[in-house]
Design a protein around this motif. Structure first.
Motif, short mmCIF file in Angstrom:
data_model
loop_
_atom_site.label_atom_id
_atom_site.label_comp_id
_atom_site.label_asym_id
_atom_site.label_seq_id
_atom_site.Cartn_x
_atom_site.Cartn_y
_atom_site.Cartn_z
N ILE A 198 -31.67 60.25 -23.02
CA ILE A 198 -30.46 60.22 -22.19
C ILE A 198 -30.30 61.48 -21.35
CG2 ILE A 198 -27.93 60.17 -22.27
CD1 ILE A 198 -28.20 58.64 -24.91
N HIS A 199 -30.04 61.25 -20.06
CA HIS A 199 -29.62 62.31 -19.14
C HIS A 199 -28.12 62.19 -18.97
CE1 HIS A 199 -29.88 64.84 -15.40
NE2 HIS A 199 -28.74 64.20 -15.18
N CYS A 200 -27.40 63.27 -19.27
CA CYS A 200 -25.94 63.27 -19.16
C CYS A 200 -25.50 64.58 -18.53
CB CYS A 200 -25.32 63.12 -20.54
SG CYS A 200 -23.53 63.29 -20.58
N ARG A 201 -24.88 64.48 -17.36
CA ARG A 201 -24.37 65.70 -16.72
C ARG A 201 -22.98 65.44 -16.16
NH1 ARG A 201 -27.33 69.60 -12.17
NH2 ARG A 201 -26.12 71.46 -12.70
N ASP A 202 -22.04 66.23 -16.63
CA ASP A 202 -20.62 66.06 -16.25
C ASP A 202 -20.15 64.63 -16.50
OD1 ASP A 202 -20.68 68.67 -15.51
OD2 ASP A 202 -20.06 68.36 -13.43
N ALA A 203 -20.66 64.01 -17.57
CA ALA A 203 -20.36 62.59 -17.79
C ALA A 203 -20.38 62.25 -19.28
CB ALA A 203 -21.37 61.72 -17.04
N PHE A 204 -20.02 63.20 -20.14
CA PHE A 204 -20.14 62.93 -21.57
C PHE A 204 -19.30 61.73 -22.00
CE2 PHE A 204 -19.07 63.15 -26.04
CZ PHE A 204 -20.32 63.35 -26.62
N ASP A 205 -18.06 61.69 -21.57
CA ASP A 205 -17.17 60.59 -21.99
C ASP A 205 -17.71 59.24 -21.54
OD1 ASP A 205 -15.51 62.44 -23.18
OD2 ASP A 205 -14.06 62.48 -21.52
N GLU A 206 -18.22 59.19 -20.31
CA GLU A 206 -18.76 57.94 -19.77
C GLU A 206 -20.01 57.51 -20.54
OE1 GLU A 206 -16.30 59.84 -16.58
OE2 GLU A 206 -17.79 60.57 -18.02
N VAL A 207 -20.89 58.47 -20.83
CA VAL A 207 -22.11 58.16 -21.58
C VAL A 207 -21.76 57.73 -23.00
CG1 VAL A 207 -24.17 59.20 -22.64
CG2 VAL A 207 -23.70 59.60 -20.23
N TYR A 208 -20.86 58.47 -23.62
CA TYR A 208 -20.50 58.16 -25.01
C TYR A 208 -19.88 56.76 -25.11
CZ TYR A 208 -18.63 58.44 -29.69
OH TYR A 208 -18.36 58.18 -31.02
N ALA A 222 -40.79 55.73 -25.08
CA ALA A 222 -39.33 55.72 -24.97
C ALA A 222 -38.95 55.17 -23.61
CB ALA A 222 -38.77 57.14 -25.14
N VAL A 223 -37.70 54.77 -23.47
CA VAL A 223 -37.13 54.41 -22.18
C VAL A 223 -36.29 55.59 -21.74
CG1 VAL A 223 -35.57 52.85 -20.97
CG2 VAL A 223 -37.15 51.94 -22.69
N GLY A 224 -36.72 56.22 -20.65
CA GLY A 224 -36.01 57.41 -20.20
C GLY A 224 -36.72 58.14 -19.08
N GLU A 225 -36.06 58.99 -18.31
CA GLU A 225 -34.75 59.36 -18.76
C GLU A 225 -33.69 58.51 -18.04
OE1 GLU A 225 -33.35 63.42 -17.10
OE2 GLU A 225 -35.51 63.40 -16.68
N ILE A 226 -32.72 58.08 -18.81
CA ILE A 226 -31.68 57.20 -18.29
C ILE A 226 -30.31 57.78 -18.65
CG2 ILE A 226 -33.18 55.19 -18.51
CD1 ILE A 226 -31.68 54.42 -21.05
N GLY A 227 -29.26 57.32 -17.99
CA GLY A 227 -27.95 57.84 -18.34
C GLY A 227 -27.00 57.87 -17.16
N ILE A 228 -26.13 58.88 -17.15
CA ILE A 228 -25.11 59.02 -16.12
C ILE A 228 -25.04 60.48 -15.68
CG2 ILE A 228 -22.67 58.68 -15.53
CD1 ILE A 228 -22.52 56.60 -17.80
N ASP A 229 -24.98 60.69 -14.38
CA ASP A 229 -24.86 62.03 -13.80
C ASP A 229 -23.77 62.01 -12.74
OD1 ASP A 229 -25.23 64.37 -12.09
OD2 ASP A 229 -27.19 64.63 -13.05
N GLN A 256 -18.75 67.30 -29.50
CA GLN A 256 -19.63 66.36 -28.83
C GLN A 256 -20.95 66.20 -29.60
OE1 GLN A 256 -19.73 68.17 -24.93
NE2 GLN A 256 -18.06 66.90 -24.17
N ALA A 257 -21.47 67.31 -30.10
CA ALA A 257 -22.71 67.26 -30.89
C ALA A 257 -22.52 66.38 -32.12
CB ALA A 257 -23.13 68.66 -31.30
N SER A 258 -21.38 66.51 -32.76
CA SER A 258 -21.09 65.71 -33.95
C SER A 258 -21.01 64.23 -33.62
CB SER A 258 -19.78 66.16 -34.60
OG SER A 258 -19.85 67.52 -34.99
N LYS A 259 -20.41 63.91 -32.47
CA LYS A 259 -20.31 62.51 -32.04
C LYS A 259 -21.70 61.93 -31.78
CE LYS A 259 -15.76 62.08 -29.86
NZ LYS A 259 -15.09 61.71 -28.60
N VAL A 260 -22.54 62.71 -31.13
CA VAL A 260 -23.89 62.25 -30.78
C VAL A 260 -24.73 62.03 -32.03
CG1 VAL A 260 -26.05 62.96 -29.67
CG2 VAL A 260 -23.88 63.30 -28.48
#
Length: 255
Positions: free
Chosen positions: A129-139, A91-98, A163-167
């Motif tokens: 994906i690493h996402c912390r305090d950034a759900f909208d930005e990651v989504y 996999a490519v990770g962990e990547i995302g927005i924090d 959020q779980a449903s969106k993911v």
């Protein structure tokens, strides 16, 4: 019964004796599959050293953690990318927005995230994906990049049912760890409303230690406590939790 820890930084333990003891405790608790994300260029050799020592249990992933995205992020990725072609990775990770610690490098975090998603698509690999305090930005990034090649795990999911449903609607799995055992985290209310076919287990060791060891360093062997809590919430056996979540991890990682 085989449990899969889809996210552990076990390589942070550099004492070979302590590491061997940790691996032995994993085996004693039926944790036979460990997926390892690096966090930056410096952690790449540490991770591969552990994989080389325990090739039958450890599976490497590569990426640049958003908290490691600074002014030199392109230089970091220039070290990490070649390793993706020199080694078998899953996999490519962990990547995302924090945005929990610092919002200074948001633009660079988004750029690094999008670039690494493109790498994953080219390599036909999932992302973690690493996402912390950034759900909208990651989504937003996931929404923009969404196609049949975009898939993976939303690591350390602690969000809302919406959020779980969106993911899961995007085809991602939810990584559930020690937070599910915390009394006031709220995950225990949300999780039973999500089909277990969307869930994988993780520790994020040495962080987010589950009850009854909360406050102490986490390790992959403690995944058994996460599995037991999930079994309790779904009112099924630990064996069923292990089977379903390990099957889910096999679908994601192809192994």
């Amino acid at each position: 019964m085989v449990l899969t820890d889809t996210h552990t930084h076990l390589y942070y333990e550099t004492d070979t004796d302590k590491r061997a003891q940790m691996m032995q405790r994993c085996l004693e608790n039926n944790i036979g599959r460990l997926f390892l994300p690096n966090v930056d260029a410096a952690s790449v050799p540490m991770m591969f050293d552990l994989v080389k020592t325990y090739p039958d249990a450890c599976y490497p992933m590569l990426g640049l953690h958003p908290c490691s995205v600074k002014d030199d992020w392109e230089e970091e990725l220039a070290v990490i990318q070649p390793a993706m072609h020199q080694h078998k990775i899953y996999a490519v990770g962990e990547i995302g927005i924090d945005l929990y610690w610092d919002k200074t490098f948001l633009t660079q975090q988004v750029q690094a995230f999008k670039l690494q998603i493109q790498w994953a698509k080219t390599l036909k690999l999932p992302i973690v994906i690493h996402c912390r305090d950034a759900f909208d930005e990651v989504y937003q990034v996931l929404h923009d990049e969404h196609d049949e090649n975009l898939r993976g795990i939303f690591h350390c999911f602690t969000g809302t049912l919406e959020q779980a449903s969106k993911v899961t609607a995007l085809g991602f799995y939810l990584g559930i760890g020690g937070v599910v055992t915390y009394k006031n985290a709220g995950l225990d209310k949300i999780l039973p409303q999500i089909d277990l076919k969307h869930v994988v287990l993780e520790t994020d060791s040495p962080y987010l230690t589950p009850v009854p060891y909360r406050g102490k360093p986490n390790e992959s062997a403690y995944l058994i406590y996460v599995a037991q809590k999930v079994a309790e919430l779904y009112q099924i056996s630990v064996e069923d939790v292990a089977r379903i979540t390990t099957e889910n991890s096999e679908k994601i990682f192809g192994v």
